[in-house]
Scaffold this motif. Structure first.
Motif, PDB file in Angstrom:
ATOM      1  N   SER A   6       0.483  -1.453  -0.366  1.00 13.94           N
ATOM      2  CA  SER A   6      -0.170  -0.063   0.042  1.00 13.94           C
ATOM      3  C   SER A   6       0.792   1.531  -0.027  1.00 13.94           C
ATOM      4  O   SER A   6       0.519   1.850  -0.430  1.00 13.94           O
ATOM      5  N   GLY A   7       1.912   1.004   0.771  1.00 12.43           N
ATOM      6  CA  GLY A   7       3.125   1.916   0.733  1.00 12.43           C
ATOM      7  C   GLY A   7       3.620   2.813  -0.619  1.00 12.43           C
ATOM      8  O   GLY A   7       3.765   4.155  -1.220  1.00 12.43           O
ATOM      9  N   ILE A   8       3.631   1.654  -1.125  1.00 13.88           N
ATOM     10  CA  ILE A   8       4.665   1.901  -3.066  1.00 13.88           C
ATOM     11  C   ILE A   8       2.875   2.063  -3.621  1.00 13.88           C
ATOM     12  O   ILE A   8       3.268   3.010  -4.579  1.00 13.88           O
ATOM     13  N   VAL A   9       1.757   1.058  -3.910  1.00 11.41           N
ATOM     14  CA  VAL A   9       0.653   2.479  -4.409  1.00 11.41           C
ATOM     15  C   VAL A   9       0.715   3.602  -4.128  1.00 11.41           C
ATOM     16  O   VAL A   9       0.533   4.120  -5.108  1.00 11.41           O
ATOM     17  N   ALA A  10       0.325   3.875  -3.107  1.00  6.48           N
ATOM     18  CA  ALA A  10       0.550   5.610  -2.822  1.00  6.48           C
ATOM     19  C   ALA A  10       1.210   6.127  -2.838  1.00  6.48           C
ATOM     20  O   ALA A  10       1.484   7.628  -3.833  1.00  6.48           O
TER      21      ALA A  10
END
Length: 114
Positions: A6-10
């Motif tokens: 989710s951090g990479i997507v954000a």
């Protein structure tokens, strides 16, 4: 693991959004449209002020024939040239400024034309 994904997507979404905002700022189409709209509005106000000056001078018989015909002729000539594309909008505004000076229209009358 889900926090990492989710951090990479954000981060990817933020980078894409940032690129989109930078391209909007660097695109001069928006500023050109606003400037053209401002110039067109200013030209309309100047024409209204000249027409108001024309109406004010109708009551004075000594100025009636020469001043009215000059104002009417000059406005008609400028608007026709602009409509035919012979002069640009900034040139129209500068010529309207010259007409305002020529016929003695002050800034108070221009603000009343709004």
């Amino acid at each position: 693991m889900s926090l990492l994904i989710s951090g990479i997507v954000a981060a990817i979404i933020l980078v894409m959004f940032n690129k989109q905002q930078v391209s909007k700022v660097s695109n001069n189409i928006y500023t050109d449209d606003v400037q053209q709209l401002y110039l067109l509005t200013a030209a309309e106000y100047k024409i209204n002020a000249l027409e108001n000056q024309q109406q004010l001078r109708q009551g004075t018989p000594e100025n009636k024939s020469t001043v009215l015909s000059d104002i009417e002729f000059d406005i008609a000539q400028l608007t026709q040239a602009f409509n035919e594309g012979k002069i640009q909008l900034n040139e129209l505004n500068s010529k309207l400024d010259n007409l305002l000076d020529k016929f003695g229209v002050d800034s108070a009358e221009l603000s009343q034309a709004c």
